[in-house]
Design a protein around this motif. Structure first.
Motif, PDB file in Angstrom:
ATOM      1  N   THR A  95       0.671  -1.148   0.202  1.00 51.23           N
ATOM      2  CA  THR A  95      -0.118   0.069  -0.080  1.00 51.23           C
ATOM      3  C   THR A  95       0.880   1.153  -0.041  1.00 51.23           C
ATOM      4  OG1 THR A  95      -0.147  -0.189   2.464  1.00 51.23           O
ATOM      5  CG2 THR A  95      -1.728  -1.235   1.191  1.00 51.23           C
ATOM      6  N   SER A  96       2.071   1.078   0.124  1.00 54.39           N
ATOM      7  CA  SER A  96       2.944   2.300   0.339  1.00 54.39           C
ATOM      8  C   SER A  96       3.447   2.719  -1.172  1.00 54.39           C
ATOM      9  CB  SER A  96       4.248   1.985   1.087  1.00 54.39           C
ATOM     10  OG  SER A  96       5.142   1.307   0.422  1.00 54.39           O
ATOM     11  N   LYS A  97       3.634   4.088  -1.479  1.00 57.92           N
ATOM     12  CA  LYS A  97       4.181   4.602  -2.557  1.00 57.92           C
ATOM     13  C   LYS A  97       5.625   4.211  -2.878  1.00 57.92           C
ATOM     14  CE  LYS A  97       3.678   8.629  -5.518  1.00 57.92           C
ATOM     15  NZ  LYS A  97       3.736   9.675  -5.834  1.00 57.92           N
ATOM     16  N   GLY A  98       6.122   4.107  -1.554  1.00 58.77           N
ATOM     17  CA  GLY A  98       7.630   3.876  -1.756  1.00 58.77           C
ATOM     18  C   GLY A  98       7.908   2.478  -2.411  1.00 58.77           C
ATOM     19  N   TYR A  99       7.226   1.623  -2.334  1.00 58.44           N
ATOM     20  CA  TYR A  99       7.031   0.221  -3.019  1.00 58.44           C
ATOM     21  C   TYR A  99       7.205   0.578  -4.610  1.00 58.44           C
ATOM     22  CZ  TYR A  99       6.414  -4.734  -4.271  1.00 58.44           C
ATOM     23  OH  TYR A  99       6.682  -5.893  -4.730  1.00 58.44           O
ATOM     24  N   SER A 100       6.192   1.267  -4.889  1.00 59.33           N
ATOM     25  CA  SER A 100       6.053   1.639  -6.392  1.00 59.33           C
ATOM     26  C   SER A 100       7.219   2.301  -6.852  1.00 59.33           C
ATOM     27  CB  SER A 100       4.587   2.030  -6.808  1.00 59.33           C
ATOM     28  OG  SER A 100       4.456   3.592  -6.220  1.00 59.33           O
ATOM     29  N   GLN A 101       7.572   3.442  -6.117  1.00 59.22           N
ATOM     30  CA  GLN A 101       8.737   4.298  -6.694  1.00 59.22           C
ATOM     31  C   GLN A 101      10.083   3.524  -6.953  1.00 59.22           C
ATOM     32  OE1 GLN A 101       8.907   7.472  -3.998  1.00 59.22           O
ATOM     33  NE2 GLN A 101       7.767   8.806  -5.146  1.00 59.22           N
ATOM     34  N   GLY A 102      10.156   2.389  -5.823  1.00 60.61           N
ATOM     35  CA  GLY A 102      11.265   1.620  -6.011  1.00 60.61           C
ATOM     36  C   GLY A 102      11.290   0.774  -7.262  1.00 60.61           C
ATOM     37  N   ASN A 103      10.115   0.269  -7.662  1.00 55.78           N
ATOM     38  CA  ASN A 103       9.895  -0.336  -8.814  1.00 55.78           C
ATOM     39  C   ASN A 103      10.192   0.407 -10.268  1.00 55.78           C
ATOM     40  OD1 ASN A 103       9.376  -2.963  -7.835  1.00 55.78           O
ATOM     41  ND2 ASN A 103       7.229  -2.768  -7.807  1.00 55.78           N
ATOM     42  N   ARG A 104       9.605   1.682  -9.956  1.00 58.24           N
ATOM     43  CA  ARG A 104      10.134   2.495 -11.185  1.00 58.24           C
ATOM     44  C   ARG A 104      11.445   2.842 -11.310  1.00 58.24           C
ATOM     45  NH1 ARG A 104       6.470   7.726 -10.267  1.00 58.24           N
ATOM     46  NH2 ARG A 104       7.331   8.313 -11.895  1.00 58.24           N
ATOM     47  N   VAL A 105      12.270   2.961 -10.348  1.00 54.67           N
ATOM     48  CA  VAL A 105      13.741   3.372 -10.165  1.00 54.67           C
ATOM     49  C   VAL A 105      14.338   2.265 -10.999  1.00 54.67           C
ATOM     50  CG1 VAL A 105      15.700   3.687  -8.692  1.00 54.67           C
ATOM     51  CG2 VAL A 105      13.626   4.998  -8.363  1.00 54.67           C
ATOM     52  N   LEU A 106      14.065   0.807 -10.439  1.00 55.73           N
ATOM     53  CA  LEU A 106      14.544  -0.256 -11.113  1.00 55.73           C
ATOM     54  C   LEU A 106      14.395  -0.368 -12.511  1.00 55.73           C
ATOM     55  CD1 LEU A 106      16.280  -2.734 -10.644  1.00 55.73           C
ATOM     56  CD2 LEU A 106      14.135  -3.687 -10.020  1.00 55.73           C
ATOM     57  N   ALA A 107      13.074  -0.144 -12.957  1.00 54.67           N
ATOM     58  CA  ALA A 107      12.921  -0.256 -14.503  1.00 54.67           C
ATOM     59  C   ALA A 107      13.691   1.030 -15.117  1.00 54.67           C
ATOM     60  CB  ALA A 107      11.234   0.086 -14.646  1.00 54.67           C
ATOM     61  N   GLU A 108      13.676   2.308 -14.560  1.00 49.10           N
ATOM     62  CA  GLU A 108      14.540   3.287 -15.376  1.00 49.10           C
ATOM     63  C   GLU A 108      15.889   2.900 -15.490  1.00 49.10           C
ATOM     64  OE1 GLU A 108      13.427   6.059 -16.908  1.00 49.10           O
ATOM     65  OE2 GLU A 108      11.502   5.868 -16.271  1.00 49.10           O
ATOM     66  N   LEU A 109      16.626   2.077 -14.479  1.00 47.88           N
ATOM     67  CA  LEU A 109      17.920   1.633 -14.450  1.00 47.88           C
ATOM     68  C   LEU A 109      18.146   0.697 -15.636  1.00 47.88           C
ATOM     69  CD1 LEU A 109      19.336   1.722 -10.987  1.00 47.88           C
ATOM     70  CD2 LEU A 109      20.050   3.198 -12.690  1.00 47.88           C
ATOM     71  N   ILE A 110      17.167  -0.375 -15.444  1.00 49.77           N
ATOM     72  CA  ILE A 110      17.395  -1.202 -16.420  1.00 49.77           C
ATOM     73  C   ILE A 110      17.036  -0.805 -18.007  1.00 49.77           C
ATOM     74  CG2 ILE A 110      16.610  -3.540 -17.065  1.00 49.77           C
ATOM     75  CD1 ILE A 110      16.336  -4.105 -14.233  1.00 49.77           C
ATOM     76  N   GLY A 111      16.169  -0.116 -18.230  1.00 45.94           N
ATOM     77  CA  GLY A 111      15.505   0.297 -19.309  1.00 45.94           C
ATOM     78  C   GLY A 111      16.397   1.090 -19.952  1.00 45.94           C
ATOM     79  N   GLY A 112      17.087   2.125 -19.248  1.00 43.78           N
ATOM     80  CA  GLY A 112      18.119   3.281 -19.873  1.00 43.78           C
ATOM     81  C   GLY A 112      19.303   2.279 -20.139  1.00 43.78           C
TER      82      GLY A 112
END
Length: 105
Positions: free
Chosen positions: A42-59
């Motif tokens: 339920t925390s936004k931190g969990y989804s932000q962590g997933n977004r950060v990981l996706a940005e690193l891998i995607g870039g």
């Protein structure tokens, strides 16, 4: 009652023991889901962590793929790959900084 009917009459008086048992079962199921980690995050931190990981891998992967394709088409062997990998990493870091500046809800 007939012989094929259950022991309790469905239209009869409500048994408080049954409702108490249902409440305790629901609490036990919820506690087990929390203990095993199967409850919804339920925390936004969990989804932000997933977004950060996706940005690193995607870039990194996106830059490497584009650089490799440019090297294959134009014959500029390591330079297109190196340039676009670094460009992909820079774009990923820029997006991560943008994500980290968002306000948590």
């Amino acid at each position: 009652m007939e012989t094929n009917e259950p022991g309790q009459d469905p239209g009869g008086v409500h048994d408080p023991r049954i409702s108490s048992l249902d409440e305790r079962l629901q609490k036990a199921h919820h506690a087990e889901a929390v203990r095993t980690g199967k409850s919804k995050p339920t925390s936004k931190g969990y989804s932000q962590g997933n977004r950060v990981l996706a940005e690193l891998i995607g870039g990194l992967v996106g830059g490497a793929l584009i650089g490799w394709l440019i090297d294959r088409w134009f014959g500029t062997s390591p330079w297109g790959l190196l340039g676009f990998v670094f460009l992909g990493i820079a774009v990923a870091f820029r997006n991560i900084i943008r994500i980290s500046n968002e306000r948590p809800e």
